[in-house]
Design an enzyme around this catalytic site. Structure first.
Site, PDB file in Angstrom:
ATOM      1  N   GLU A 117      71.149  23.693 -14.987  1.00  0.00           N
ATOM      2  CA  GLU A 117      71.882  22.805 -15.900  1.00  0.00           C
ATOM      3  C   GLU A 117      72.778  21.839 -15.131  1.00  0.00           C
ATOM      4  O   GLU A 117      73.962  21.697 -15.432  1.00  0.00           O
ATOM      5  CB  GLU A 117      72.728  23.607 -16.900  1.00  0.00           C
TER       6      GLU A 117
ATOM      7  N   ASP B 257      61.945  24.721 -11.746  1.00  0.00           N
ATOM      8  CA  ASP B 257      61.366  24.651 -13.084  1.00  0.00           C
ATOM      9  C   ASP B 257      62.213  23.742 -13.962  1.00  0.00           C
ATOM     10  O   ASP B 257      63.442  23.808 -13.924  1.00  0.00           O
ATOM     11  CB  ASP B 257      61.295  26.064 -13.668  1.00  0.00           C
TER      12      ASP B 257
ATOM     13  N   ASP C 229      62.997   1.262   4.101  1.00  0.00           N
ATOM     14  CA  ASP C 229      63.526   0.052   4.727  1.00  0.00           C
ATOM     15  C   ASP C 229      63.915   0.307   6.174  1.00  0.00           C
ATOM     16  O   ASP C 229      64.760  -0.401   6.732  1.00  0.00           O
ATOM     17  CB  ASP C 229      64.704  -0.515   3.932  1.00  0.00           C
TER      18      ASP C 229
END
Length: 576
Positions: free
Chosen positions: A170, A229, A241
């Site tokens: 989360e 996951d 770059d």
């Protein structure tokens, strides 16, 4: 506190709900210099010991113009470290931090050993640097943590990893810069091994709106025992770059996941990744032990050499665009060796003048990849260059291929349907059977080593809830895809041998029964057609039984003998 800004989206000037300015809010935070200690590391450790929720670190001007140095600082609770931003990429102003020489990491946010999992905290508005461009280890580590955030920060100048994540859930990494990072033992963001169980992984992580540039190694990657996951990698810029101090020593990929599941890699821009530029041979690699669904969609792969390698996982790729000069120089499409279902649409190539030189693949109307249909047996999917969508199913002998539900509209007692299957035998002895339940409706011997279309017809009274295909032979069948639908007519093609017909003589073809194919649903038949001239002959179709069969009659109506050369006859039987 900083979550309470009352600030319109996109604004750089705002106030708190209580009326204070952003600068006043920053000034009100506990300042690093207010804590005891002789070094920045000591001061931050003192703040952690006191359990403060936020620490503000000011600009380098408050440290004699030098970056604040931190090394091996362990943070066991959701502390927010807030800076005042920085100016420029190679910065000399603003909140600039540097990892102490010899340290393994700068900060380690870890919940290990805690009674409860930390939730929150993170890094905001800070420029974080390694101690040297070739130093190994990590800038930031996060372990056993939830709701961690890294926003508006820069991670730079080290051959190790910018951020290493283990058992992090989360969480959000957005609006940051990752630059001059990585090498043979490093990269940008790493999803590390699971902590103890497979569920102690990185999951529900958002990596969004970041800029990645001038790096080596995986710019985002995972280990072989990581099990990440539910990962979002969205709206990021990945631009080659230049090569950092530690170049790649092996062929590499920008996104390199040994394991990954339920991932959304969407709306990103990739630019100038080629073998000649720091050995980037592809944009995405998915390892053989990846298991779940990965969506790689709507990305721009400009001036990139190859889309990459899919060795595992269930990968869906579509809507991706390349901009090479021509079809011959267009991006190399994905190489697919995954044993699981993959649906990899072509990367479209649009030239700078707007011409499309590699377009979308056109599939037949109603085409269904066989691997997308349900079945009662897990079948391996494998790459075949001649497959319609590159993934084909390998079906062992005496095994169900796939099954499907019959649309209710077709189960009216009137509809005749057709199943066209594209298949080839792995060896001689392959047989496909179309079944309704356990009842075999029709069988076809499948030729070995060559892709062909095999057609099955299903009568109206044979349409049950489901139909299935089975390999009832002795060799493997490779099944590519199929088309299933209602038919309006059936072209009936059969061999004939009229030979020489005397004046007034008739030839009657072998009896043709359509009962097993179309039932009694034939409404009309066409005029017979032949594979050669029939000048001087009258031809017609005669019904031969009430159960559904016919013959074709050929009569010599001339006054002399006719020598015919025809060997095949076709009649179109209309069933609708």
């Amino acid at each position: 506190m900083l979550d309470n800004f009352n600030q319109p989206k996109g604004s750089t000037i705002g106030v708190l709900k209580d009326g204070r300015t952003i600068q006043e809010a920053f000034d009100s935070l506990p300042r690093l210099e207010s804590f005891s200690g002789s070094t920045a590391t000591d001061k931050l450790r003192a703040a952690i010991t006191l359990g403060v929720s936020e620490v503000a670190i000011g600009p380098v001007e408050g440290n004699g113009g030098r970056p604040y140095e931190f090394g091996d600082v362990v943070i066991p609770y959701p502390l927010r470290i807030v800076g005042c931003g920085s100016q420029g990429i190679n910065v000399t102003k603003g909140t600039v931090l540097k990892r102490s020489a010899g340290a393994s990491f700068m900060f380690h946010f870890t919940g290990e050993g805690q009674a409860q999992r930390p939730m929150g905290g993170g890094l905001f508005n800070i420029n974080l640097n390694g101690d040297t461009a070739t130093a190994l280890g990590d800038i930031i580590k996060v372990t056993q943590w939830s709701y961690f955030k890294a926003n508006n920060c820069a991670f730079q100048n080290m051959a190790g990893w910018g951020i290493r994540l283990k058992d992090v859930m989360e969480s959000n990494i957005s609006g940051n810069l990752f630059r001059r990072l990585g090498g043979p033992s490093g990269g940008g963001i790493l999803f590390d091994d699971v902590r103890s169980a497979v569920t102690d992984n990185v999951n529900n992580l958002h990596i969004e709106d970041n800029t990645f540039a001038l790096m080596s190694g995986p710019w985002i990657g995972s280990t072989a025992n990581s099990n990440p996951d539910l990962i979002w990698i969205v709206r990021n810029k990945f631009e080659f770059d230049g090569t950092p101090a530690a170049p790649n020593t092996v062929d590499s990929y920008v996104l390199d996941f040994q394991q990954l599941s339920r991932a959304f890699i969407q709306d990103n821009g990739f630019t100038h990744f080629t073998t000649e530029r720091n050995r980037y041979v592809g944009v995405l690699r998915v390892g053989a032990t990846a298991v779940g669904t990965i969506k790689f969609e709507d990305n721009l792969l400009f001036a990139c050499e190859s889309a990459g390698l899919i060795a595992g996982g269930i990968v869906v790729s579509r809507g991706n665009v390349n901009n090479q000069g021509s079809a011959t120089t267009a991006i190399k499409q994905f190489t697919n060796t995954s044993s699981k279902l993959c649906k990899l649409e072509r990367v479209i190539n649009v030239q700078s003048n707007g011409n499309v030189s590699v377009g979308q693949q056109i599939l037949p109307d109603g085409y269904i990849n066989m691997a997308e249909l349900p079945g009662n047996t897990r079948l391996p999917s494998e790459y075949d260059a001649d497959g319609e969508t590159t993934s084909v199913l390998r079906v062992p002998a005496n095994t169900q291929v796939r099954q499907w539900s019959v649309p209710k509209m077709y189960k009216d007692g009137l509809t005749v349907t057709k199943v066209t299957v594209r298949a080839k035998g792995a060896a001689a002895g392959a047989i496909l059977s179309l079944q309704s339940g356990s009842t075999v409706l029709s069988t076809k011997s499948i030729d070995a080593g060559v892709w062909k279309n095999y057609v099955f017809y299903v009568k109206a009274n044979q349409l049950q809830e489901t139909l299935q295909l089975r390999n009832t032979g002795t060799a493997d069948v490779l099944a590519d895809g199929m088309v299933f639908g209602k038919v309006d007519y059936i072209d009936w093609d059969f061999a004939i041998a009229p030979g020489t017909l005397a004046a007034g003589a008739k030839y009657t073809t072998p009896n043709q029964s359509y009962l097993d194919v179309a039932g009694m649903r034939v409404q009309a038949v066409s005029i017979p057609m032949f594979d050669g001239p029939t000048t001087g002959l009258q031809v017609w179709v005669e019904a031969t039984s009430a159960n559904g069969s016919f013959v074709v009659v050929m009569k010599n109506d001339t006054g002399s003998e006719l020598v015919t050369t025809v060997t095949r006859c076709r009649v179109r039987a209309f069933v609708s």
